[in-house]
Design an enzyme around this catalytic site. Structure first.
Site, PDB file in Angstrom:
ATOM      1  N   ASP A  55      15.662  14.339  34.420  1.00 49.54           N
ATOM      2  CA  ASP A  55      14.760  13.299  33.959  1.00 49.54           C
ATOM      3  C   ASP A  55      14.577  12.355  35.157  1.00 49.54           C
ATOM      4  O   ASP A  55      15.253  12.499  36.181  1.00 49.54           O
ATOM      5  CB  ASP A  55      15.405  12.579  32.769  1.00 49.54           C
ATOM      6  CG  ASP A  55      14.628  11.370  32.323  1.00 49.54           C
ATOM      7  OD1 ASP A  55      13.405  11.486  32.131  1.00 49.54           O
ATOM      8  OD2 ASP A  55      15.235  10.289  32.186  1.00 49.54           O
ATOM      9  N   ASP A  57      12.984   8.428  34.856  1.00 52.18           N
ATOM     10  CA  ASP A  57      13.078   6.993  34.541  1.00 52.18           C
ATOM     11  C   ASP A  57      14.437   6.644  33.935  1.00 52.18           C
ATOM     12  O   ASP A  57      14.842   7.216  32.922  1.00 52.18           O
ATOM     13  CB  ASP A  57      11.974   6.596  33.561  1.00 52.18           C
ATOM     14  CG  ASP A  57      10.592   6.773  34.169  1.00 52.18           C
ATOM     15  OD1 ASP A  57      10.351   6.207  35.238  1.00 52.18           O
ATOM     16  OD2 ASP A  57       9.760   7.485  33.566  1.00 52.18           O
TER      17      ASP A  57
END
Length: 279
Positions: A19, A21
């Site tokens: 991922d 953020d």
């Protein structure tokens, strides 16, 4: 009655899927700054972590809907979104790598797989950020992101992900694995989901990884961690219900050994995952 013993005979990890953020970059904090600025403008209280926890990891439209329903603003969802987006254009270019990220990605760039399938460790990105926001957050960090080749970057507006199938659905991580398997060297055996390690900070993201049949590292923001005190095992199993009742047969079991919580990405335990780091 006790449940089944945690699985311990995992194969070595051959692919790491990330991922972005709140996991690689501090951009989740930028989202909070922008959102709270607009909320304050309309006399609303700051965004609590109980709500932010539901937004993290989800595609923009889904997160925006949840936020607007909570905020009860005197303006439309479209106006709120537009005002927030203007602020994001100012703050996203200041995004910085989180502690341990630069070393971790640097190590994985040259790491090898332990055991009979010895070879390079493959890396892919799986972020809910759409292309425009991705560029705002990463254009000044091109060297850091060179470990993710362009064909192994799956973004939130990727047309190969069906509408409504963003995180916590498993599609984005299955697609990230597909991008790796479609570009393996001749003779390299196809990588299976259980040979993948998903790195996530959000609860919907962990659920996406677990539904994809992959092992998961959960490295949450300290405030998110507080929100789930006492529920860590449900998070690691992907059983918090953030994805509703769809595909529940794909989630894990409590304490099944497929997930691990880390406070940060510093001093990552490579050997535990069958990863050999050079030097």
């Amino acid at each position: 009655m006790s449940g089944p013993a945690p699985k311990s005979d995992f194969p070595p990890i051959r692919a790491c899927l990330f991922d972005m953020d709140g996991l690689l970059l501090d951009s989740e904090d930028k989202y909070t700054i922008c959102t709270n600025t607009v909320l304050q403008k309309y006399g609303r209280p700051p965004l609590p972590w109980s709500i932010k926890a539901q937004l993290q990891g989800r595609p923009g439209p889904a997160a925006s809907k949840i936020l607007h329903e909570w905020a009860q603003l005197p303006v439309s969802q479209e106006v709120f979104y537009a005002e927030t987006k203007d602020l994001q254009k100012i703050h996203f270019p200041d995004s910085k790598p989180l502690p341990g990220v630069e070393k971790l990605l640097g190590d994985l760039a040259t790491a090898k797989v332990k055991g009979e399938k010895a070879g390079k460790v493959h890396i892919a990105l799986a972020t809910s950020s759409h292309e425009a926001n991705f560029k705002l957050k990463t254009s000044h960090l091109e060297e850091l992101f060179t470990v993710f080749s362009s064909d192994r970057r799956v973004l939130g507006d990727d047309q190969r992900i069906a509408e409504g199938r963003g995180k916590p659905s498993p599609d984005i991580y299955l697609l990230a694995l597909q991008t790796i398997n479609s570009s393996l060297e001749p003779g390299e055996e196809e990588i299976r989901p259980e040979e993948c390690l998903v790195f996530e900070d959000s609860v919907p993201g962990v659920e996406a990884g677990r539904r994809a049949g992959m092992r998961v590292i959960w490295c949450p923001h300290p405030e998110l961690r507080k929100e789930y005190t006492g529920k860590e095992e449900e998070v690691l199993a992907g059983r918090t219900g953030s994805g509703g009742e769809v595909d529940m047969h794909l989630v894990g079991e409590i304490k099944d050994g497929w997930g691990e919580h880390l406070d940060s990405l510093m001093d990552f335990p490579y050997a535990k995952y069958g990863i050999l780091v050079q030097g």
